[in-house]
Motif scaffolding. Structure first.
Motif, mmCIF file in Angstrom:
data_model
loop_
_atom_site.group_PDB
_atom_site.id
_atom_site.type_symbol
_atom_site.label_atom_id
_atom_site.label_comp_id
_atom_site.label_asym_id
_atom_site.label_seq_id
_atom_site.Cartn_x
_atom_site.Cartn_y
_atom_site.Cartn_z
ATOM 1 N N LYS A 199 -57.185 -8.645 1.297
ATOM 2 C CA LYS A 199 -56.706 -9.148 2.625
ATOM 3 C C LYS A 199 -55.008 -9.062 2.776
ATOM 4 C CE LYS A 199 -60.407 -12.360 3.000
ATOM 5 N NZ LYS A 199 -60.948 -13.899 2.809
ATOM 6 N N ARG A 200 -54.282 -8.923 1.369
ATOM 7 C CA ARG A 200 -53.145 -9.058 1.247
ATOM 8 C C ARG A 200 -52.540 -8.150 0.402
ATOM 9 N NH1 ARG A 200 -51.918 -15.456 -0.105
ATOM 10 N NH2 ARG A 200 -49.865 -15.054 0.794
ATOM 11 N N ILE A 201 -51.234 -7.915 0.390
ATOM 12 C CA ILE A 201 -50.517 -6.698 -0.437
ATOM 13 C C ILE A 201 -50.192 -7.230 -1.784
ATOM 14 C CG2 ILE A 201 -48.523 -5.320 -0.856
ATOM 15 C CD1 ILE A 201 -48.087 -5.527 2.447
ATOM 16 N N VAL A 202 -50.708 -6.628 -2.902
ATOM 17 C CA VAL A 202 -50.326 -7.023 -4.134
ATOM 18 C C VAL A 202 -49.024 -6.156 -4.753
ATOM 19 C CG1 VAL A 202 -51.366 -6.902 -6.452
ATOM 20 C CG2 VAL A 202 -53.082 -6.989 -4.699
ATOM 21 N N ILE A 207 -54.111 -2.649 -0.853
ATOM 22 C CA ILE A 207 -52.782 -2.182 -0.828
ATOM 23 C C ILE A 207 -52.121 -2.629 -2.241
ATOM 24 C CG2 ILE A 207 -50.611 -2.101 0.342
ATOM 25 C CD1 ILE A 207 -52.060 -2.561 2.974
ATOM 26 N N ILE A 208 -51.521 -2.047 -3.120
ATOM 27 C CA ILE A 208 -50.690 -2.102 -4.095
ATOM 28 C C ILE A 208 -49.141 -1.547 -3.991
ATOM 29 C CG2 ILE A 208 -50.417 -2.218 -6.802
ATOM 30 C CD1 ILE A 208 -53.371 -2.023 -6.968
ATOM 31 N N LYS A 209 -48.436 -2.551 -3.918
ATOM 32 C CA LYS A 209 -46.852 -1.981 -3.734
ATOM 33 C C LYS A 209 -46.206 -2.248 -5.011
ATOM 34 C CE LYS A 209 -42.802 -2.296 -0.752
ATOM 35 N NZ LYS A 209 -42.248 -2.879 0.548
ATOM 36 N N PHE A 210 -45.710 -1.158 -5.528
ATOM 37 C CA PHE A 210 -45.001 -0.939 -6.666
ATOM 38 C C PHE A 210 -43.557 -1.405 -6.680
ATOM 39 C CE2 PHE A 210 -48.685 1.418 -7.777
ATOM 40 C CZ PHE A 210 -48.898 1.203 -8.873
ATOM 41 N N ASP A 240 -40.970 -0.978 -8.672
ATOM 42 C CA ASP A 240 -40.081 -0.249 -9.544
ATOM 43 C C ASP A 240 -38.787 0.037 -8.561
ATOM 44 O OD1 ASP A 240 -41.925 0.310 -12.137
ATOM 45 O OD2 ASP A 240 -43.012 -0.153 -10.428
ATOM 46 N N ARG A 241 -37.834 0.003 -9.012
ATOM 47 C CA ARG A 241 -36.682 0.572 -8.211
ATOM 48 C C ARG A 241 -36.660 2.086 -7.940
ATOM 49 N NH1 ARG A 241 -35.972 -2.794 -4.796
ATOM 50 N NH2 ARG A 241 -34.120 -1.918 -4.138
ATOM 51 N N THR A 242 -37.105 2.716 -8.913
ATOM 52 C CA THR A 242 -37.127 4.298 -8.963
ATOM 53 C C THR A 242 -38.231 4.741 -9.819
ATOM 54 O OG1 THR A 242 -34.682 4.501 -8.792
ATOM 55 C CG2 THR A 242 -35.969 6.326 -9.470
ATOM 56 N N PHE A 243 -39.380 4.632 -9.266
ATOM 57 C CA PHE A 243 -40.800 4.719 -9.766
ATOM 58 C C PHE A 243 -40.595 6.211 -10.760
ATOM 59 C CE2 PHE A 243 -45.059 6.029 -10.405
ATOM 60 C CZ PHE A 243 -45.503 4.827 -10.945
ATOM 61 N N ASN A 244 -40.000 7.182 -10.238
ATOM 62 C CA ASN A 244 -40.219 8.614 -10.813
ATOM 63 C C ASN A 244 -39.030 8.665 -11.676
ATOM 64 O OD1 ASN A 244 -38.567 8.777 -8.359
ATOM 65 N ND2 ASN A 244 -38.542 10.909 -8.516
ATOM 66 N N PHE A 289 -44.993 3.231 -3.453
ATOM 67 C CA PHE A 289 -43.870 3.352 -4.363
ATOM 68 C C PHE A 289 -42.311 3.548 -3.626
ATOM 69 C CE2 PHE A 289 -47.749 5.890 -5.587
ATOM 70 C CZ PHE A 289 -48.040 5.311 -6.966
ATOM 71 N N GLU A 290 -41.311 3.286 -4.553
ATOM 72 C CA GLU A 290 -40.156 3.745 -4.289
ATOM 73 C C GLU A 290 -39.631 4.854 -4.927
ATOM 74 O OE1 GLU A 290 -36.963 0.733 -3.828
ATOM 75 O OE2 GLU A 290 -38.540 -0.926 -3.198
ATOM 76 N N ILE A 291 -39.310 5.992 -4.506
ATOM 77 C CA ILE A 291 -38.906 7.007 -5.382
ATOM 78 C C ILE A 291 -37.524 7.707 -5.101
ATOM 79 C CG2 ILE A 291 -41.321 7.801 -5.591
ATOM 80 C CD1 ILE A 291 -40.563 10.188 -3.512
ATOM 81 N N THR A 292 -36.788 8.374 -5.852
ATOM 82 C CA THR A 292 -35.720 8.889 -5.750
ATOM 83 C C THR A 292 -36.165 10.439 -5.449
ATOM 84 O OG1 THR A 292 -34.423 7.369 -6.736
ATOM 85 C CG2 THR A 292 -33.389 9.481 -6.690
ATOM 86 N N ALA A 293 -35.867 10.930 -4.377
ATOM 87 C CA ALA A 293 -36.532 12.275 -3.912
ATOM 88 C C ALA A 293 -35.646 13.476 -4.580
ATOM 89 C CB ALA A 293 -36.528 12.324 -2.457
#
Length: 602
Positions: free
Chosen positions: A175-178, A223-226, A228-232, A256-260
């Protein structure tokens, strides 16, 4: 000693990883329970709940979005429980610690930086000899004065127990974001971001990470939200994680938060070929495409590579992308931000968030505020009011744009309509959203609520005021979008013209007797009259709908006839058919039949 760890989340669906990390580290030695609330909860409700838990110590996790509400809670808690010890921590109070100790007299201790080890040591000291000067990484009060101890070294993440396996969390996992982290720190030095303060990136052991993820997925996490400031940033680590999640996702969605611009081509190719639709969601901070701005804030960014990444991911159709912009950065004025907006919007991200610069405590930009003539809110969220390049009037102007951007583009209520408008009726996407936002405010609509049909009637009002060239095409696309926004056959429509009963019966007979004239897919559905009566809407659009839609999708131009502002009797028309409740997705499906006249002979 009874300890309550608490925080005020922005929304109920959110959860706090921080207080779970603290509990996991200290629960073997102390009686610790979690108490999560939201910033919308009445203060007295929160205080009453905390009072009934009879704590000796309350720890609050503080962020930019909850600090002011948390202070109000703390002040009342101290009035009704003067003996309770109040400890606060989190990014909002880890910097300018002396300011917070001075401003909020009811705070007894502040934990700075990594909290697990420091908070544990502080609890031991509270229960023991209370010699707080030995608790590195924390502040305390002595004879009415605040004392700030030296910082504590950063913690080895692999010494931390998992925060993801509390039995009491299992019922709400779906029910909630992890929130989940595989690393801490950021390799970049962007001067508007708190992550730039910590040097280096620390990782959790990847096998432990996988084990926790499998546990969460198997217990119903949706829903799992990472975090990490720059996952990749670590290509091998990220690639192994992507492969693992693709094989084991179990229907869970991962953000994920990524730096494209540093995404490797082989990773892009792998994701394009293997990522299941809807399982991954990428958040990409672009912030600005103005080179002088990026240089001043120490943001290294290759926009050409970033665009390639975003475009490749979008072309795969498997991963939604959320792109962020920040208005108000140094050397970014209204005109250069217009270019930034259009540069990024050209990639048509699923969401484009326009934020306004916040002068966060501890950041380089806050320290240089005078240099760039920044004025900003004294209290959180510290949003700028003006700069050397952006006046308060400019900011108000952009706020109007942001409002309709959220309501229309990011909410995906009118995708077909907006694509047409921005391609054929307005010079740029920025101009559409800005002009519409100005009109919206001029009508006073920002002061009142809205339902779905209001969004359509208000757009129509704006376009009629503006005097667009092909209102007939726009209204047809708006009808399609309106129909596609419903789960069930809509009971009302917002436009005046309706298909007459005689026309409805004519179309119904054709669809039953000659369904293949629509498409083989439609014919294969073998729909009977009763199903069509219950689950179908039809309308006539005075143009070739498929040509208009394909021109937007493929980037081609409309035919001269559709570009013309004059219609004649021989123009093609479209029978639009929308069906509801036809499969497990519960999403509406539409079909079209192009014709040369308004009446179809049975």
């Amino acid at each position: 000693m009874r300890v309550v760890l608490s925080t005020l989340n922005a929304k109920y669906i959110h959860t706090s990883l921080a207080i779970r990390l603290l509990k996991a580290y200290s629960e073997k030695e102390f009686d610790i329970e979690l108490a999560e609330y939201t910033i919308k909860d009445p203060v007295m409700n929160i205080v009453s709940d905390l009072y009934q838990r009879k704590p000796d110590v309350i720890g609050f996790s503080c962020y930019i979005w909850n600090i002011e509400e948390t202070i109000r809670v703390i002040d009342i808690v101290k009035q009704v429980m003067p003996e309770v010890i109040i400890v606060v921590g989190g990014p909002e109070v880890s910097y300018d610690t002396d300011y917070w100790m001075d401003r909020v007299k009811n705070i007894d201790h502040i934990v700075m930086g990594d909290g697990e080890e420091t908070f544990h040591h502080l609890l031991q000291t509270i229960e023991g000899d209370r010699k707080y000067h030995f608790v590195y990484g924390a502040s305390y009060r002595k004879e009415g004065e605040s004392v700030i101890n030296p910082s504590r070294p950063t913690i080895d993440l692999n010494t931390l127990p998992t925060p993801h396996r509390f039995a009491e969390d299992i019922p709400d996992l779906g029910k909630r974001i992890v929130y989940f982290e595989t690393s801490r720190g950021c390799p970049f030095n962007c001067q508007f971001c708190l992550s730039s303060i910590e040097v280096g990136v620390r990782y959790y052991d990847i096998e432990h990470v996988k084990s926790d993820l499998l546990y969460l997925i198997s217990n119903g996490a949706k829903i799992i939200k990472f975090l990490d400031r720059t996952f990749n940033i670590n290509r091998n680590y990220a690639m192994e994680m992507f492969e693992f999640l693709i094989e084991n996702h179990g229907g869970c969605v991962f953000q994920f938060e990524i730096t494209a611009d540093i995404m490797r081509p082989e990773v892009l190719d792998y994701l394009a070929e293997n990522a299941p639709p809807g399982v991954f969601r990428f958040e990409i901070g672009v912030q600005s495409t103005n080179d002088p701005t990026n240089e001043l804030v120490k943001r290294r960014q290759n926009f050409t590579k970033l665009s390639r990444t975003v475009t490749t991911i979008k072309a795969s159709g498997n991963i939604d992308q959320h792109l962020d912009l920040i208005a108000g950065l140094p050397e970014e004025d209204y005109d250069t931000f217009r270019k930034t907006f259009n540069d990024v919007f050209a990639m048509e991200p699923e969401e484009l968030q326009l934020g306004f610069l916040k002068m966060l405590r501890g950041t380089g930009l806050r320290n240089d505020a005078e240099k760039y003539e920044y004025t900003y809110m004294e209290h959180a969220p510290y949003e700028i009011l003006s700069s050397h390049k952006l006046s308060f009037a400019d900011i108000i102007h952009l706020k109007r744009l942001e409002d309709v951007l959220e309501k229309y583009w990011n909410a995906h209520r009118m995708d077909h309509t907006l694509q047409y408008l921005m391609k054929y009726e307005f010079p740029t996407p920025f101009d559409f959203f800005q002009d519409f936002g100005d009109y919206w405010e001029g009508q006073g609509w920002q002061k009142i609520g809205h339902q779905l049909e209001d969004l359509f009637t208000r757009l129509q009002s704006f376009l009629e005021y503006r005097g667009v060239q092909r209102m007939d095409i726009i209204l047809g696309l708006m009808k399609l979008d309106y129909f596609m926004n419903h789960k069930y056959k809509p009971r009302k429509i917002w436009w005046d013209s309706r298909v007459s009963k005689a026309e409805w019966n004519t179309y119904l007979k054709m669809l039953i007797e000659r369904p293949s004239e629509v498409s083989q897919e439609f014919a294969d559905m073998k729909l009977q009259e009763r199903e069509l009566q219950k689950h179908m809407v039809v309308d006539i659009l005075p143009f070739n709908l498929e040509e208009v839609i394909q021109s937007g999708l493929a980037g081609t131009e409309l035919s001269p006839a559709l570009k013309s502002t004059e219609l004649n009797e021989t123009d093609q028309q479209t029978l639009l058919i929308v069906l509801y409740q036809q499969d497990e997705s519960q999403r509406p499906r539409y079909f079209t039949r192009t014709m040369a006249s308004r009446v179809i002979q049975p």
